[in-house]
Design a protein around this motif. Structure first.
Motif, PDB file in Angstrom:
ATOM      1  N   GLN A 106      27.601  59.828  55.206  1.00  0.00           N
ATOM      2  CA  GLN A 106      28.414  59.996  54.000  1.00  0.00           C
ATOM      3  C   GLN A 106      27.538  60.158  52.756  1.00  0.00           C
ATOM      4  N   ASN A 107      26.306  59.665  52.852  1.00  0.00           N
ATOM      5  CA  ASN A 107      25.365  59.781  51.732  1.00  0.00           C
ATOM      6  C   ASN A 107      24.315  60.861  51.984  1.00  0.00           C
ATOM      7  N   ASN A 108      24.647  61.763  52.905  1.00  0.00           N
ATOM      8  CA  ASN A 108      23.776  62.909  53.233  1.00  0.00           C
ATOM      9  C   ASN A 108      22.397  62.474  53.725  1.00  0.00           C
ATOM     10  N   ILE A 109      22.374  61.364  54.446  1.00  0.00           N
ATOM     11  CA  ILE A 109      21.128  60.869  55.039  1.00  0.00           C
ATOM     12  C   ILE A 109      21.238  60.992  56.552  1.00  0.00           C
TER      13      ILE A 109
ATOM     14  N   TYR B 134      18.694  61.782  60.434  1.00  0.00           N
ATOM     15  CA  TYR B 134      17.404  61.545  61.088  1.00  0.00           C
ATOM     16  C   TYR B 134      16.269  62.322  60.415  1.00  0.00           C
ATOM     17  N   ASN B 135      16.579  63.501  59.924  1.00  0.00           N
ATOM     18  CA  ASN B 135      15.532  64.383  59.385  1.00  0.00           C
ATOM     19  C   ASN B 135      15.035  63.996  57.999  1.00  0.00           C
ATOM     20  N   ASN B 136      15.817  63.186  57.268  1.00  0.00           N
ATOM     21  CA  ASN B 136      15.361  62.834  55.923  1.00  0.00           C
ATOM     22  C   ASN B 136      15.371  61.329  55.626  1.00  0.00           C
ATOM     23  N   ILE B 137      15.730  60.524  56.618  1.00  0.00           N
ATOM     24  CA  ILE B 137      15.837  59.080  56.373  1.00  0.00           C
ATOM     25  C   ILE B 137      14.502  58.466  55.953  1.00  0.00           C
ATOM     26  N   ASP B 138      13.402  59.046  56.434  1.00  0.00           N
ATOM     27  CA  ASP B 138      12.094  58.482  56.094  1.00  0.00           C
ATOM     28  C   ASP B 138      11.656  58.814  54.665  1.00  0.00           C
ATOM     29  N   THR B 139      12.462  59.564  53.924  1.00  0.00           N
ATOM     30  CA  THR B 139      12.147  59.849  52.524  1.00  0.00           C
ATOM     31  C   THR B 139      12.801  58.826  51.588  1.00  0.00           C
ATOM     32  N   TYR B 140      13.580  57.922  52.147  1.00  0.00           N
ATOM     33  CA  TYR B 140      14.241  56.882  51.355  1.00  0.00           C
ATOM     34  C   TYR B 140      13.494  55.556  51.505  1.00  0.00           C
ATOM     35  N   THR B 141      13.457  54.800  50.440  1.00  0.00           N
ATOM     36  CA  THR B 141      12.800  53.496  50.490  1.00  0.00           C
ATOM     37  C   THR B 141      13.714  52.477  51.158  1.00  0.00           C
ATOM     38  N   THR B 142      13.126  51.369  51.561  1.00  0.00           N
ATOM     39  CA  THR B 142      13.910  50.288  52.165  1.00  0.00           C
ATOM     40  C   THR B 142      14.966  49.793  51.185  1.00  0.00           C
ATOM     41  N   GLN B 143      14.568  49.649  49.924  1.00  0.00           N
ATOM     42  CA  GLN B 143      15.524  49.180  48.912  1.00  0.00           C
ATOM     43  C   GLN B 143      16.700  50.135  48.768  1.00  0.00           C
ATOM     44  N   GLU B 144      16.426  51.425  48.772  1.00  0.00           N
ATOM     45  CA  GLU B 144      17.497  52.416  48.634  1.00  0.00           C
ATOM     46  C   GLU B 144      18.448  52.363  49.818  1.00  0.00           C
ATOM     47  N   LEU B 145      17.893  52.269  51.027  1.00  0.00           N
ATOM     48  CA  LEU B 145      18.729  52.224  52.224  1.00  0.00           C
ATOM     49  C   LEU B 145      19.576  50.959  52.259  1.00  0.00           C
ATOM     50  N   CYS B 146      18.981  49.828  51.895  1.00  0.00           N
ATOM     51  CA  CYS B 146      19.719  48.561  51.904  1.00  0.00           C
ATOM     52  C   CYS B 146      20.861  48.587  50.895  1.00  0.00           C
ATOM     53  N   LYS B 147      20.623  49.196  49.746  1.00  0.00           N
ATOM     54  CA  LYS B 147      21.668  49.286  48.720  1.00  0.00           C
ATOM     55  C   LYS B 147      22.821  50.155  49.215  1.00  0.00           C
ATOM     56  N   ILE B 148      22.491  51.279  49.826  1.00  0.00           N
ATOM     57  CA  ILE B 148      23.503  52.199  50.348  1.00  0.00           C
ATOM     58  C   ILE B 148      24.302  51.547  51.481  1.00  0.00           C
ATOM     59  N   LEU B 149      23.600  50.844  52.369  1.00  0.00           N
ATOM     60  CA  LEU B 149      24.242  50.232  53.541  1.00  0.00           C
ATOM     61  C   LEU B 149      24.837  48.858  53.233  1.00  0.00           C
TER      62      LEU B 149
END
Length: 215
Positions: free
Chosen positions: A102-105, A107-122
């Motif tokens: 839903q946030n356009n993330i 397998y191909n681009n998940i490694d471009t996001y920081t842990t903080q960004e992913l945790c906030k989104i999830l």
């Protein structure tokens, strides 16, 4: 007799190696004291297959392996969670992947996001992620025939896996476990993860028994 001695020597070496391959942040308790929910994200897989494979097909296969590890880890944690082995919960990976999509993330681009960004989104407190290096397709199973000579020829080595836990607030690495993938570590992804995590179970920082050991 020689075979027995060799077996125990191999077992001791394996156990010692497992201990060396585990890292835990010295500030783990302070950084994780408010953790309640962790998310397991797809692992990043790197394939070096012996047979020639088109690059596009290779990307598809790598993605399949990455999601297979995510699924296997959820299965492992779910089984142990039922026995109340952990002091945190784990977000359902179906929900995790849906929220990421839903946030356009993906397998191909998940490694471009920081842990903080992913945790906030999830909306979780920490992330379980990792890398996978393979020269076979582990999700499809490994050869079941085994010879002790395989260890010396290198034919028993299929790659390496690293599992890590990172803090959502600081992005700091909290825990990491690396393990070689061989004929002895499991015949497929699920068995590999099950055996691997059992080896590290008393070292997994969210294990309730380990928490008591600290106290």
């Amino acid at each position: 007799m020689k075979n027995i001695v060799f077996f125990f020597a191999l077992l001791i070496t394996t156990c010692a190696s497992a201990q060396k391959n585990i890292y835990e942040n010295i500030r783990f308790d302070a950084l994780s004291q408010d953790h309640e929910v962790l998310a397991i994200v797809p692992f990043i897989a790197h394939l070096e297959l012996k047979e020639a494979v088109d690059q596009n097909d290779l990307k598809v296969l790598a993605e399949k392996e990455g999601y297979a590890v995510q699924n296997a880890l959820e299965t492992y944690f779910s089984k142990r969670k039922k026995r109340k082995k952990f002091n945190v919960d784990f977000q359902n990976i179906t929900n995790t992947n849906a929220i990421l999509s839903q946030n356009n993330i993906d397998y191909n681009n998940i490694d471009t996001y920081t842990t903080q960004e992913l945790c906030k989104i999830l909306e979780v407190d920490g992330i379980i992620s990792g890398n996978l290096n393979l020269n076979i397709l582990l999700s499809e199973g490994v050869p079941t025939d085994f010879s002790i000579l395989d260890y010396f020829s290198g034919d028993a080595n299929y790659g390496r896996i690293g599992v890590k836990v990172s803090d959502g607030d600081t992005g700091k690495l909290l825990w990491k476990f690396e393990n070689a993938i061989t004929k002895k570590t499991g015949k497929n992804t699920t068995e590999l993860i099950d055996k691997m995590m059992k080896t590290a179970s008393r070292k997994f920082p969210y294990d309730k028994d380990k928490k008591r050991d600290r106290n």
